[in-house]
Design an enzyme around this catalytic site. Structure first.
Site, PDB file in Angstrom:
ATOM      1  N   GLU A 132      -6.728  -1.788  15.172  1.00  0.00           N
ATOM      2  CA  GLU A 132      -7.447  -2.648  14.230  1.00  0.00           C
ATOM      3  C   GLU A 132      -6.474  -3.661  13.656  1.00  0.00           C
ATOM      4  O   GLU A 132      -5.457  -3.288  13.084  1.00  0.00           O
ATOM      5  CB  GLU A 132      -8.022  -1.789  13.087  1.00  0.00           C
ATOM      6  CG  GLU A 132      -8.745  -2.629  12.046  1.00  0.00           C
ATOM      7  CD  GLU A 132      -8.701  -1.988  10.661  1.00  0.00           C
ATOM      8  OE1 GLU A 132      -9.071  -0.814  10.510  1.00  0.00           O
ATOM      9  OE2 GLU A 132      -8.262  -2.701   9.720  1.00  0.00           O
TER      10      GLU A 132
ATOM     11  N   SER B 288     -10.131  -6.707   9.156  1.00  0.00           N
ATOM     12  CA  SER B 288     -11.505  -6.406   8.768  1.00  0.00           C
ATOM     13  C   SER B 288     -12.015  -7.491   7.838  1.00  0.00           C
ATOM     14  O   SER B 288     -11.234  -8.137   7.129  1.00  0.00           O
ATOM     15  CB  SER B 288     -11.696  -5.022   8.149  1.00  0.00           C
ATOM     16  OG  SER B 288     -10.578  -4.613   7.493  1.00  0.00           O
TER      17      SER B 288
ATOM     18  N   ARG C 180       0.845  -6.082  12.345  1.00  0.00           N
ATOM     19  CA  ARG C 180       0.185  -5.373  13.454  1.00  0.00           C
ATOM     20  C   ARG C 180       0.005  -6.290  14.659  1.00  0.00           C
ATOM     21  O   ARG C 180       0.168  -5.875  15.796  1.00  0.00           O
ATOM     22  CB  ARG C 180      -1.175  -4.849  12.997  1.00  0.00           C
ATOM     23  CG  ARG C 180      -1.041  -3.660  12.109  1.00  0.00           C
ATOM     24  CD  ARG C 180      -2.309  -2.859  12.108  1.00  0.00           C
ATOM     25  NE  ARG C 180      -2.140  -1.711  11.233  1.00  0.00           N
ATOM     26  CZ  ARG C 180      -3.133  -0.928  10.846  1.00  0.00           C
ATOM     27  NH1 ARG C 180      -4.361  -1.166  11.273  1.00  0.00           N
ATOM     28  NH2 ARG C 180      -2.893   0.099  10.063  1.00  0.00           N
TER      29      ARG C 180
ATOM     30  N   ARG D 217       0.854  -1.202   0.000  1.00  0.00           N
ATOM     31  CA  ARG D 217       0.000   0.000   0.000  1.00  0.00           C
ATOM     32  C   ARG D 217       0.876   1.233   0.000  1.00  0.00           C
ATOM     33  O   ARG D 217       1.779   1.362   0.851  1.00  0.00           O
ATOM     34  CB  ARG D 217      -0.896   0.022   1.231  1.00  0.00           C
ATOM     35  CG  ARG D 217      -1.726  -1.231   1.316  1.00  0.00           C
ATOM     36  CD  ARG D 217      -3.155  -1.004   1.647  1.00  0.00           C
ATOM     37  NE  ARG D 217      -3.792  -2.322   1.716  1.00  0.00           N
ATOM     38  CZ  ARG D 217      -4.883  -2.588   2.399  1.00  0.00           C
ATOM     39  NH1 ARG D 217      -5.479  -1.629   3.063  1.00  0.00           N
ATOM     40  NH2 ARG D 217      -5.394  -3.802   2.390  1.00  0.00           N
TER      41      ARG D 217
ATOM     42  N   GLU E 194       1.111   3.998   1.329  1.00  0.00           N
ATOM     43  CA  GLU E 194       0.634   4.795   2.459  1.00  0.00           C
ATOM     44  C   GLU E 194       1.512   6.035   2.573  1.00  0.00           C
ATOM     45  O   GLU E 194       2.678   5.935   2.932  1.00  0.00           O
ATOM     46  CB  GLU E 194       0.777   4.010   3.773  1.00  0.00           C
ATOM     47  CG  GLU E 194      -0.102   2.790   3.901  1.00  0.00           C
ATOM     48  CD  GLU E 194      -1.550   3.134   4.200  1.00  0.00           C
ATOM     49  OE1 GLU E 194      -1.860   4.332   4.404  1.00  0.00           O
ATOM     50  OE2 GLU E 194      -2.365   2.196   4.211  1.00  0.00           O
TER      51      GLU E 194
ATOM     52  N   ARG F  53       1.850   2.697  12.769  1.00  0.00           N
ATOM     53  CA  ARG F  53       1.022   1.521  12.472  1.00  0.00           C
ATOM     54  C   ARG F  53       0.856   1.226  10.979  1.00  0.00           C
ATOM     55  O   ARG F  53       0.132   0.286  10.628  1.00  0.00           O
ATOM     56  CB  ARG F  53      -0.345   1.644  13.137  1.00  0.00           C
ATOM     57  CG  ARG F  53      -1.093   2.919  12.783  1.00  0.00           C
ATOM     58  CD  ARG F  53      -2.507   2.901  13.306  1.00  0.00           C
ATOM     59  NE  ARG F  53      -2.575   2.893  14.749  1.00  0.00           N
ATOM     60  CZ  ARG F  53      -3.679   2.620  15.454  1.00  0.00           C
ATOM     61  NH1 ARG F  53      -4.792   2.332  14.847  1.00  0.00           N
ATOM     62  NH2 ARG F  53      -3.670   2.634  16.769  1.00  0.00           N
ATOM     63  N   HIS F  54       1.481   2.037  10.119  1.00  0.00           N
ATOM     64  CA  HIS F  54       1.373   1.797   8.678  1.00  0.00           C
ATOM     65  C   HIS F  54       2.740   1.546   8.067  1.00  0.00           C
ATOM     66  O   HIS F  54       3.687   2.291   8.324  1.00  0.00           O
ATOM     67  CB  HIS F  54       0.762   3.007   7.965  1.00  0.00           C
ATOM     68  CG  HIS F  54      -0.682   3.207   8.270  1.00  0.00           C
ATOM     69  ND1 HIS F  54      -1.121   4.120   9.203  1.00  0.00           N
ATOM     70  CD2 HIS F  54      -1.784   2.591   7.778  1.00  0.00           C
ATOM     71  CE1 HIS F  54      -2.449   4.059   9.267  1.00  0.00           C
ATOM     72  NE2 HIS F  54      -2.873   3.133   8.419  1.00  0.00           N
TER      73      HIS F  54
END
Ligand code: AMO
Length: 375
Positions: free
Chosen positions: A298, A301, A349, A153, A155, A161-162
């Site tokens: 998180e 998902s 994570r 990604r 980001e 956290r990324h």
């Protein structure tokens, strides 16, 4: 001669092993001969045995030396044990391990974080998620699959956290008895992997074993609307930010006594871009989507997918996407697609949270972020 040898050199020693109170291993080697196999340069750019800690950036610049520290290596022993635990747990539950392409013609998680690459004479993208392929495999009749693979990604945000390359543990299953069956499989797999990892690293004396959280199932289910009440913005239907997630994690611990919790019934408005998320039959303003959180972070998902091609096509259009560029995905829905659902779980994570270190980068051997492309 030993005194002149720089630290971290690689040597071959022959000698006599004697019991010793001074050594933390309980033995000492008294050399009779010594051969230098690789002489280290001095000074070292990063101390390996020094007590003073270095900045994370310095540590990552010289990661090979950093990884020699037992406390750093312990994280990767934990990581390997967690992955082994997951592989066992999924396999025992009838999930087949698969691998899907990482070079793609289109993304699934929104254009902003797509990495473009030159693919001969046309553009291609690095996979943000195996989303489309794990769903296509449901149509192929595989019924239960999982994949542990890199996801990319772009980001732009520089957060703890990324990262731009992470390991995604994805699962997909056909014919779930509703979203709660997905959650039951996920929570049982997480709990089992954690138990496996605790035993595996515990028997090797890894100090991280003692800090692992209790994963008592079932994890609490918290409706998204209740989270918004906790946040003092009932009915706002805004996606959760980092600070919101921390507040929800703290409330879940205080009021429900669990480090793990599901946030369920995500509003359709929040998941508008998630074209593959199925809307609830009785409440079209809600989806069957959920997140799994661990102490305010998180980690997953997932949810029930839209398997009906007419509705899926409508969702693509309302997400501002062109169905014609998803034709090979849509084809899988034309000739018999079972109802299905699944989830994407962030391995880095999870390991980061379990290891209790300040930054997700410490959970990867050679992390990638906006600024870091080496080592
Ligand atoms: P989502 O985009 O929520 O869902 O990603 C799933 C999980 O992947 C992890 N993650 C990340 N970890 C580190 N750095 C990042 N930049 C990053 N981005 C995501 C998180 C997150 O919970 N296709 C859906 C899943 C599904 O519906 O099955 C998806 O990718 O832990």
């Amino acid at each position: 001669m030993l005194g002149e040898l720089p630290r971290e050199s690689v040597v071959e020693v022959e000698g006599v092993v004697r019991r010793s109170e001074k050594s933390h291993r309980g033995v000492e080697v008294f050399p009779t001969s010594l051969r230098v196999l690789s002489r280290a340069e001095a000074p070292l750019p990063l101390g390996v045995v020094d007590k003073v800690g270095a900045e994370l950036n310095t540590r990552l610049d010289h990661r090979v030396l950093d990884l020699r520290k037992p406390s750093v290596r312990a994280i990767f022993e934990l990581r390997a044990a967690v992955l082994e635990g997951f592989r066992r747990a999924y396999t025992e539950r009838g999930f087949l391990e698969v691998e899907t392409p990482k070079l793609l013609r289109q993304g699934a998680e929104g254009g902003a974080t797509l990495f473009r690459v030159d693919y001969f004479d046309r553009p291609a993208f690095l996979a943000q998620s195996p989303q489309l392929y794990k769903q296509m495999l449901m149509s192929a009749g595989f019924e239960r699959v999982f994949e542990i693979a890199p996801a990319f990604r772009a980001e732009p945000s520089d957060t703890v956290r990324h990262i731009t390359e992470f390991t995604s543990l994805d699962a997909e299953m056909a014919y779930p008895d509703g979203p709660d069956e997905l959650r039951q499989v996920l929570e049982s797999v997480v709990a089992e992997s954690l138990r496996f990892a605790r035993d595996r690293i515990g028997e090797r004396g890894n100090p991280l074993a003692d800090g692992l959280p209790e994963a008592k199932t079932p994890f609490p289910r918290i409706p998204f609307s209740r989270c918004e009440e906790w946040l003092g913005r009932p009915g706002a239907e805004r996606d959760l930010g980092t600070e919101d997630e921390k507040i929800i994690g703290a409330r879940a611990m205080q009021e429900l006594g669990s480090p793990f919790y599901f946030i369920v019934d995500y509003p359709t408005a929040v998941k508008a871009q998630t074209f593959y998320a199925q809307r609830q039959d009785a409440h079209p303003d809600l989806t069957y989507y959920f997140d799994l959180g661990l102490r305010g972070l998180e980690i997953t998902s997932g949810g029930i997918r839209e398997h009906r091609i007419d509705r899926l096509t409508e969702n693509l259009v309302s997400a501002g996407l062109d169905p014609s560029s998803f034709e090979s995905y849509l084809e899988a829905f034309r000739y018999g697609m079972p109802p299905h659902g699944g989830w994407g779980f962030g391995v880095d994570r999870f390991v980061w949270a379990l290891a209790g270190v300040p930054n997700i980068r410490e959970a990867r051997l050679f992390p990638r972020d906006r600024y870091r492309l080496e080592p």
